[in-house]
Scaffold this active site. Sequence first.
Site, PDB file in Angstrom:
ATOM      1  N   CYS A 203      32.061 100.634  43.063  1.00 36.13           N
ATOM      2  CA  CYS A 203      31.025 101.569  42.634  1.00 36.13           C
ATOM      3  C   CYS A 203      29.643 101.054  43.023  1.00 36.13           C
ATOM      4  O   CYS A 203      29.394  99.853  43.051  1.00 36.13           O
ATOM      5  CB  CYS A 203      31.090 101.766  41.123  1.00 36.13           C
ATOM      6  SG  CYS A 203      32.593 102.594  40.560  1.00 36.13           S
TER       7      CYS A 203
ATOM      8  N   HIS B 164      35.318  96.077  40.896  1.00 37.31           N
ATOM      9  CA  HIS B 164      34.236  96.710  40.154  1.00 37.31           C
ATOM     10  C   HIS B 164      32.867  96.448  40.776  1.00 37.31           C
ATOM     11  O   HIS B 164      32.629  95.415  41.403  1.00 37.31           O
ATOM     12  CB  HIS B 164      34.223  96.215  38.712  1.00 37.31           C
ATOM     13  CG  HIS B 164      35.384  96.692  37.897  1.00 37.31           C
ATOM     14  ND1 HIS B 164      35.584  98.021  37.624  1.00 37.31           N
ATOM     15  CD2 HIS B 164      36.411  96.026  37.296  1.00 37.31           C
ATOM     16  CE1 HIS B 164      36.681  98.158  36.893  1.00 37.31           C
ATOM     17  NE2 HIS B 164      37.200  96.959  36.681  1.00 37.31           N
TER      18      HIS B 164
END
Length: 287
Positions: A115, A65
């Site tokens: 991301c 993440h």
Amino acid sequence: MKDLLVKRFGFDPTNIELLTDASAATGEGSSSVVLPTGENIKAALSKMVSQGEAGDVLYFHYSGHGTRIPKPAHIFGHDEAIVPCDFNLITDVDFRQLVNQLPKGASFTILSDSCHSGGLIDKEKEQIGPSTYRAASSLSYKAKNIPFESILEHLTTLTGINTSDIGTHLLESFGANASLKFLTPELESELFDFLKADEGILLSGCQADETSADMNPMESGGKAYGAFSNAIQMVLKENSGRLSNKEVVMMARKVLEAQGFDQHPCLYCSDENADATFLCQPEAKPY
């Protein structure tokens, strides 16, 4: 990825350290598994950099993440960070300090399949940057993004402190193991004094304003995988010769575009390293 490093690039398996939360998620595996907490990741990277010598090729592959930290004074209004399994954010300032500590003659390549990973080494020169092209995707996938608001909410629950200042929560939760961005904010400007071309190389899975895709094993019929990590492996399998960092990123962009993913890998490094061989591959080997 470990197999690729060993078979294609000749890395010694004993020099590769794997941190994973896979066993924690499945309830399988041994207690010897090192979890990718913020402290553990930074400790492993610091050890690698401190033990590096001239001629060494250092590599960090992150598939997980990422998030964006609001920062009004920043030209883009945000700072980039990865989100370890314990939410102890590792920011672009932490990666900048690691690059600044590289021994002369060593290189440090970071491949972040996360991301908002564009610009993850703060102030590193942009070689392949944002694209305005948007694919019309029919794919079903999830993003490796954890919204900043969700992180703030989670940390607020842990600390019980009523503030929107993320640094306060991280310092309360992790103390001296929190990011340098929050430990010593004044250090940020000192890190960039007289900044010159360095040996930091970032291959980001997407632009700073984009998300990176994770394929769901329930839908793909196999193991979960990061779309960018998979694209990199496809590029290297299909091209046995030497590839520059720039070529690897551009080819990965084409793979993702052909697959229908709406993300654009970027490259941040010096002009010289843009054309340098990815991972300084000494000799092409079949993989």
